[in-house]
Design a protein around this motif. Structure first.
Motif, PDB file in Angstrom:
ATOM      1  N   UNK A  15       1.052  -1.292  -0.235  1.00 34.66           N
ATOM      2  CA  UNK A  15       0.025   0.076  -0.065  1.00 34.66           C
ATOM      3  C   UNK A  15       1.320   1.066   0.180  1.00 34.66           C
ATOM      4  N   UNK A  16       1.949   1.192  -0.407  1.00 36.61           N
ATOM      5  CA  UNK A  16       3.029   2.675  -0.280  1.00 36.61           C
ATOM      6  C   UNK A  16       4.063   1.963  -1.771  1.00 36.61           C
ATOM      7  N   UNK A  90       1.731  -2.340  -9.369  1.00 39.07           N
ATOM      8  CA  UNK A  90       2.320  -1.716  -7.925  1.00 39.07           C
ATOM      9  C   UNK A  90       1.372   0.374  -8.363  1.00 39.07           C
ATOM     10  N   UNK A  91       2.509   1.110  -7.536  1.00 44.59           N
ATOM     11  CA  UNK A  91       2.004   2.591  -7.306  1.00 44.59           C
ATOM     12  C   UNK A  91       2.749   3.132  -7.966  1.00 44.59           C
ATOM     13  N   UNK A  92       2.698   3.465  -9.572  1.00 44.15           N
ATOM     14  CA  UNK A  92       3.965   3.821  -9.737  1.00 44.15           C
ATOM     15  C   UNK A  92       4.453   5.420  -9.184  1.00 44.15           C
ATOM     16  N   UNK A  93       3.986   5.932  -9.134  1.00 40.60           N
ATOM     17  CA  UNK A  93       4.443   7.572  -8.908  1.00 40.60           C
ATOM     18  C   UNK A  93       5.285   7.440  -7.730  1.00 40.60           C
ATOM     19  N   UNK A 187       3.494   9.437   7.568  1.00 46.35           N
ATOM     20  CA  UNK A 187       1.911   8.627   7.269  1.00 46.35           C
ATOM     21  C   UNK A 187       2.311   8.709   5.517  1.00 46.35           C
ATOM     22  N   UNK A 188       2.213   7.800   4.782  1.00 48.49           N
ATOM     23  CA  UNK A 188       1.996   7.790   3.692  1.00 48.49           C
ATOM     24  C   UNK A 188       1.060   7.344   3.274  1.00 48.49           C
ATOM     25  N   UNK A 189       0.036   8.815   2.064  1.00 37.75           N
ATOM     26  CA  UNK A 189      -1.332   8.446   2.478  1.00 37.75           C
ATOM     27  C   UNK A 189      -1.927   8.452   0.011  1.00 37.75           C
ATOM     28  N   UNK A 190      -0.915   9.357  -0.230  1.00 43.36           N
ATOM     29  CA  UNK A 190      -1.080   9.550  -1.583  1.00 43.36           C
ATOM     30  C   UNK A 190       0.892  10.130  -1.868  1.00 43.36           C
ATOM     31  N   UNK A 203      14.402  16.950   1.334  1.00 46.07           N
ATOM     32  CA  UNK A 203      14.750  16.348   0.292  1.00 46.07           C
ATOM     33  C   UNK A 203      13.589  16.516  -0.822  1.00 46.07           C
ATOM     34  N   UNK A 204      13.746  16.887  -1.709  1.00 45.57           N
ATOM     35  CA  UNK A 204      13.389  17.677  -2.944  1.00 45.57           C
ATOM     36  C   UNK A 204      13.627  16.285  -3.966  1.00 45.57           C
ATOM     37  N   UNK A 205      12.405  16.929  -4.135  1.00 48.00           N
ATOM     38  CA  UNK A 205      12.470  15.562  -5.638  1.00 48.00           C
ATOM     39  C   UNK A 205      11.733  16.171  -6.444  1.00 48.00           C
TER      40      UNK A 205
END
Length: 205
Positions: A15-16, A90-93, A187-190, A203-205
């Motif tokens: 889920x991540x 997969x969660x491509x992003x 906490x990952x949501x999106x 941490x820039x991306x």
């Protein structure tokens, strides 16, 4: 912005990075919704499945349930047999974010609640799971999130400084477990929120 100097980034997997839903194959196996809900509440329960994540063999797990529910043998065995259908994409992003961090030379590892054998199957289905420096799989070490011991074991195995470690997980109890071990955690949501959270740590991306 956080004043923390993050040198280690640790990803959860289910889920991540990849989708996980154990009910997916059972829409076919048990078409009736009420019966399907009963099955997950009383037979292949969450608590039963967690013990495979902790290291119990599928053989032992199946035998235990089949003794209690002999009329459900095929449905019980389908949990492992059809496991690949539970991780359909997969969660491509998020994967792209992780790959970008690795390509930038950042230290990326993974920490996951996963049965040992299904994790190896997941790596074959999703080769990007082999890209980070390493992984701690709960089924391999006999420890499980959110127990503090698994975070400490991961930090020791990969020589991580807890105060310089950032953990990403979709489960708040797992996030709190990491914080209890002295890690930073989000906490990952999106993926968009993750980008913001990473930026807050510089941490820039």
């Amino acid at each position: 912005m956080s004043s923390a100097n993050i040198r280690h980034i640790v990803f959860d997997i289910g889920k991540v990075l990849i989708h996980y839903d154990p009910r997916l194959p059972y829409c076919r196996i048990i078409p009736d919704e009420a019966e399907r809900n009963w099955f997950f509440a009383n037979v292949c329960t969450h608590d039963w499945n967690v013990e495979q994540d902790r290291g119990r063999s599928w053989e032992e797990a199946e035998d235990m349930l089949i003794r209690a529910h002999p009329d459900r043998e095929d449905q019980i065995r389908s949990f492992r047999k059809c496991w690949h259908e539970m991780v359909p994409h997969a969660y491509v992003e998020t994967v792209s974010l992780m790959e970008g961090l690795i390509n930038e030379g950042r230290d990326v590892t993974m920490l996951t609640n996963f049965a040992s054998d299904t994790f190896r199957e997941a790596q074959k289905l999703y080769p990007f799971l082999t890209l980070p420096r390493g992984v701690t799989v709960s089924g391999d070490v006999g420890l499980i999130k959110p127990e503090v011991a698994i975070y400490r074991a991961h930090a020791k195995a990969f020589d991580l400084d807890p105060a310089a470690t950032l953990f990403i997980d979709d489960s708040m109890p797992n996030v709190e477990g990491a914080r209890s071990a002295g890690w930073h955690a989000v906490h990952f949501t999106d993926p968009e929120k993750l980008k913001v959270d990473l930026a807050c740590y510089g941490i820039q991306h």
